[in-house]
Design a protein around this motif. Structure first.
Motif, PDB file in Angstrom:
ATOM      1  N   ARG A  12      -0.311   2.152  -2.830  1.00 63.48           N
ATOM      2  CA  ARG A  12      -1.695   1.768  -3.059  1.00 63.48           C
ATOM      3  C   ARG A  12      -2.504   1.876  -1.764  1.00 63.48           C
ATOM      4  O   ARG A  12      -3.647   2.346  -1.760  1.00 63.48           O
ATOM      5  CB  ARG A  12      -1.766   0.327  -3.593  1.00 63.48           C
ATOM      6  N   ASP A  74      -5.541   6.224 -13.367  1.00 59.82           N
ATOM      7  CA  ASP A  74      -5.096   6.247 -11.975  1.00 59.82           C
ATOM      8  C   ASP A  74      -5.120   4.830 -11.426  1.00 59.82           C
ATOM      9  O   ASP A  74      -5.951   4.005 -11.831  1.00 59.82           O
ATOM     10  CB  ASP A  74      -5.967   7.152 -11.115  1.00 59.82           C
ATOM     11  N   ASP A  76      -5.800   4.085  -8.327  1.00 59.91           N
ATOM     12  CA  ASP A  76      -6.853   3.955  -7.313  1.00 59.91           C
ATOM     13  C   ASP A  76      -8.229   4.052  -7.959  1.00 59.91           C
ATOM     14  O   ASP A  76      -8.527   5.039  -8.641  1.00 59.91           O
ATOM     15  CB  ASP A  76      -6.700   5.045  -6.261  1.00 59.91           C
ATOM     16  N   PRO A  77      -9.095   3.066  -7.766  1.00 54.44           N
ATOM     17  CA  PRO A  77     -10.418   3.113  -8.392  1.00 54.44           C
ATOM     18  C   PRO A  77     -11.235   4.336  -8.004  1.00 54.44           C
ATOM     19  O   PRO A  77     -11.947   4.909  -8.835  1.00 54.44           O
ATOM     20  CB  PRO A  77     -11.085   1.813  -7.904  1.00 54.44           C
ATOM     21  N   ALA A  80     -10.034   7.236 -10.044  1.00 53.87           N
ATOM     22  CA  ALA A  80     -10.473   7.099 -11.436  1.00 53.87           C
ATOM     23  C   ALA A  80     -11.951   7.455 -11.582  1.00 53.87           C
ATOM     24  O   ALA A  80     -12.354   8.109 -12.554  1.00 53.87           O
ATOM     25  CB  ALA A  80     -10.208   5.683 -11.935  1.00 53.87           C
ATOM     26  N   ARG A  81     -12.762   7.049 -10.617  1.00 52.75           N
ATOM     27  CA  ARG A  81     -14.188   7.411 -10.663  1.00 52.75           C
ATOM     28  C   ARG A  81     -14.366   8.916 -10.538  1.00 52.75           C
ATOM     29  O   ARG A  81     -15.199   9.511 -11.242  1.00 52.75           O
ATOM     30  CB  ARG A  81     -14.943   6.691  -9.552  1.00 52.75           C
ATOM     31  N   ILE A  94      -8.480   2.432 -14.893  1.00 55.71           N
ATOM     32  CA  ILE A  94      -7.746   2.042 -13.688  1.00 55.71           C
ATOM     33  C   ILE A  94      -6.513   1.260 -14.117  1.00 55.71           C
ATOM     34  O   ILE A  94      -6.622   0.191 -14.715  1.00 55.71           O
ATOM     35  CB  ILE A  94      -8.622   1.186 -12.759  1.00 55.71           C
TER      36      ILE A  94
END
Length: 275
Positions: A12, A74, A76-77, A80-81, A94
């Protein structure tokens, strides 16, 4: 609930806020197997497809282009964005393996492009992918092979030549959770998860890039190799870069581009049940 591992926590941190740098460096490499990955999963028009570990959304975009109804996940935010922007018709979520917020049998096909390289409990992760796939549905995964191909090993060789070792706060996968990164090892993982018709295919290709593009990712701290590269400050990072420049000469084409041989594994299987 399956608790996270130190490896998961490290992953992460390694991928946090790295979407831009990843897209500018390693994303094209990782996108190479996607057409064959989707074929192995049977992705077609109308299929409910989960792209787990979507990164910047390359597989989600490709599945959507086939007419599939795509959910992209995903941990990781930022990733994902980015995937949501790249694949606006997909549902971006997320979430992290081995716990996904989906019901049993929700998807017709599940794909994971190199996601197993980044989870602390691969067997639990595969069990979760099987859970969310309907009976008769297919799961397809790619994985970097071991030993690494020469192009994939280039950055690690530069680190070693610079006399830099892996920082102690970068844990490796626990031995009891690891498995051989070979055809037999990956097949054993799929069969152990109860997947039928398990198959594994070796993939190899030459990735064409530039020294600047290939160095951009690690210099920005992307992935585990990037965290090692930047772990001891700018002076040591520069020392690694100089070694990289020397070692990269053996892969440099006449036009100045790098031609980096890579090798991966593509595995797939069917969830037992309806054909």
């Amino acid at each position: 609930m399956v608790p996270g591992t130190p490896f998961d926590a490290s992953e992460r941190r390694a991928w946090a806020n790295s979407a831009d740098a990843y897209e500018a460096s390693f994303a094209r490499l990782c996108a190479h197997p996607i057409p064959r990955l989707l074929d192995a999963a049977g992705v077609r028009a109308g299929a409910r497809v989960l792209d787990v570990g979507t990164g910047t959304g390359s597989a989600a975009v490709a599945a959507g282009a086939r007419g599939a109804r795509v959910t992209a996940v995903d941990a990781d935010p930022g990733m994902a964005r980015r995937a949501a922007h790249a694949a606006p018709d997909a549902c971006a979520v997320i979430a992290a393996l081995p716990q996904l917020p989906f019901s049993d049998g929700q998807f017709d096909a599940v794909v994971g492009n190199f996601v197993l390289n980044h989870v602390g409990r691969p067997r639990a992760a595969l069990d979760e992918l099987r859970r969310v796939t309907r009976p008769g549905g297919r799961i397809a995964l790619t994985l970097w092979a071991a030993p690494a191909a020469p192009g994939q090993a280039l950055l690690g060789r530069a680190v070693q030549a610079a006399g830099v070792t892996r920082p102690p706060d970068l844990p490796a996968l626990a031995p009891e959770d690891d498995f051989p990164r070979t055809e037999d090892g990956l097949l054993g993982l799929l069969r152990g998860a109860g997947l039928a018709d398990a198959a594994c295919l070796p993939l190899s290709w030459d990735h064409r890039t530039t020294p600047q593009e290939w160095w951009r990712g690690p210099a920005a701290g992307v992935a585990t190799i990037g965290r090692i590269v930047i772990s001891r400050g700018p002076a040591v990072t520069e020392r690694i870069r100089r070694q990289f420049a020397v070692l990269a000469e053996e892969f440099t084409d006449r036009d100045g581009s790098l031609v980096l041989p890579h090798a991966a594994l593509l595995a797939s299987g069917r969830v037992a049940g309806a054909a």
